[in-house]
Design an enzyme around this catalytic site. Structure first.
Site, PDB file in Angstrom:
ATOM      1  N   CYS A   1     146.604 144.313  39.300  1.00 57.13           N
ATOM      2  CA  CYS A   1     147.739 143.953  40.122  1.00 57.13           C
ATOM      3  C   CYS A   1     147.798 144.905  41.325  1.00 57.13           C
ATOM      4  CB  CYS A   1     149.032 144.027  39.315  1.00 57.13           C
ATOM      5  SG  CYS A   1     149.190 145.541  38.357  1.00 57.13           S
TER       6      CYS A   1
ATOM      7  N   CYS B   1     148.400 148.532  40.621  1.00 58.41           N
ATOM      8  CA  CYS B   1     147.285 149.250  40.023  1.00 58.41           C
ATOM      9  C   CYS B   1     146.347 149.759  41.122  1.00 58.41           C
ATOM     10  CB  CYS B   1     146.523 148.338  39.071  1.00 58.41           C
ATOM     11  SG  CYS B   1     147.583 147.480  37.909  1.00 58.41           S
TER      12      CYS B   1
END
Lengths: 78, 353
Positions: A11, A14
């Site tokens: 994501c 991240c």
């Protein structure tokens, strides 16, 4: 050489976390190898329940949300 | 404070200053919010469209709802970001482990509303729960409640449809999560987890030695802002699309047609609404403006609630994520049980009101 792992399925947060780790390491002049762990199985087995998670030299230091950059520097220099 | 938060210029403020800024922000919010109807009429009056035409109606709806939804979202997401900083999946797991089914299901559904949760973490969270010995059914109660009964859904319902409907949604959303989780627990389908999940024994995952609870109030406010930024990045497009759809329905769909299709006299409209909801992928922010418009056109409350719950709770992308830990049979059971609950709520409501 610190061995840093960033746990997350890919994501935005991240990716941002990975960048933050690299920035913090560069700022402190610490050599790090950053590995992104994206396999959900591996993430779960590492004990990370909310992503992104960060481990330094095998020790889980953070999970859930973006890490605080001040704390991040602390973990890297510890 | 050595924090570099680019998104907020207030990074170095002490806690009390934050509180002052937050309070001032609330007042400003309230003032602006009450000017919105006038604002939307003013925007429409600038456009070369007569106010009392279909287009005028649709445009007024759109220009009123977009800022209204955005403002409501900002407020509530910020507040929930602060509240959620007191919760974490790890704490929730600690609270739930050792709880029996029943009590566990109720707690799990409640915690599902409060625990910060992103569907991208569904797999690690699932494993974390199951490996801590939390019963499967209790884990499902959490997984059903977390996306379905969230602050975005509730506040939008309050703002657009009214608080009685929001309360009903909260109550029945929790009930479905509790009962569906309990039923799944009763079915003893542990064998239908993916094999690798079953093989994880308690203790195979080390409980994360993560950040202790040393957040200051400033940290919590900052988490609130972070939540606002993140939610907006994720949902703004759904909001615009949802409201545009709502505006089209509001302006163009004839009332008698809607009553015929989605009115309480049509028995098949509830299952049809549930079926239509599954492949639709949006979130609360996108679906509630549609709900508002459907209700305004005379659709039955139970049918609309069933549609909304189905869209939010049974979405394909989430099923694909869960496929990594559940065998197909268990996913089918999950969909079946939750869909039955939603059907029951839809029928019950249409019968009662």
């Amino acid at each position: 050489m610190k061995d840093v792992k960033v746990y997350g399925p890919g994501c935005k947060r991240c990716e941002k976390t990975e960048e933050m780790v690299k920035e913090a390491a560069a700022k402190l002049g610490i050599e790090v190898s950053v590995e992104k762990v994206t396999d959900p199985r591996a993430i779960a087995m590492a004990g990370v329940m909310s992503t992104p998670g960060v481990s330094v030299d095998g020790k889980l230091v953070h999970s859930g949300g973006l890490p605080d950059s001040g704390k991040l520097e602390g973990w890297l220099s510890a | 404070m050595s924090v570099t938060q680019h998104e907020t210029p207030h990074g170095g403020m002490p806690g009390w200053a934050w509180s002052v800024v937050v309070a001032a922000g609330l007042v400003a919010w309230w003032v602006v919010y009450h000017q919105l109807p006038a604002l939307s009429e003013w925007i429409v009056s600038l456009l070369p469209v007569a106010r009392d035409t279909h287009t005028g109606e649709a445009l007024a709806f759109f220009f009123y709802d977009v800022p209204k939804v955005m403002m409501l979202l900002t407020l509530i997401v910020f507040a929930m970001g602060v509240v959620r900083s007191f919760f974490s999946p790890e704490k929730t797991r600690a609270l739930l482990s050792g709880k029996r089914e029943g009590v566990g299901n109720v707690m799990a559904a409640g915690l599902g509303v409060l625990t910060p949760f992103c569907s991208c973490s569904a797999v690690p969270l699932f494993i974390g729960f199951v490996s801590a010995g939390i019963p499967l059914g209790v884990t499902f109660s959490f997984l059903i409640a977390a996306p379905m009964v969230n602050e975005v859904a509730l506040i939008l319902l309050v703002g657009l449809v009214g608080w009685p409907v929001a309360l009903v949604y909260l109550g029945f959303g929790l009930a479905i999560a509790i009962v569906a989780g309990w039923v799944i627990g009763r079915l003893h389908v542990e064998g239908w987890l993916q094999d690798w999940v079953r093989d994880i024994h308690s203790g195979a995952t080390t409980p994360g030695a993560v950040e202790s609870d040393d957040l200051s109030m400033t940290d919590r406010y900052r988490l609130g802002l972070e939540a606002v930024r993140e939610i907006f990045a994720k949902v703004w497009i759904w909001i615009i699309v949802g409201i545009a759809m709502g505006a089209l329905i509001h302006g163009y769909v004839p009332q008698d047609l809607m009553v015929r299709i989605m009115g309480s006299g049509t028995w098949w409209s509830v299952p049809a609404a549930v079926l239509m909801g599954v492949p639709m992928y949006t979130n609360a922010a996108g679906v509630i403006p549609i709900v508002e418009a459907l209700l305004g056109k005379g659709a039955a409350l139970g049918t609309v609630l069933a549609f909304m719950m189905s869209v939010i709770a049974l979405s394909m992308p989430e099923m694909i994520i869960l496929r990594q830990v559940l065998k197909l049979r268990l996913i089918a059971v999950f969909i079946g049980v939750v869909a039955s609950g939603i059907l029951a709520v839809g029928f019950l409501f249409n019968a009662l009101f």
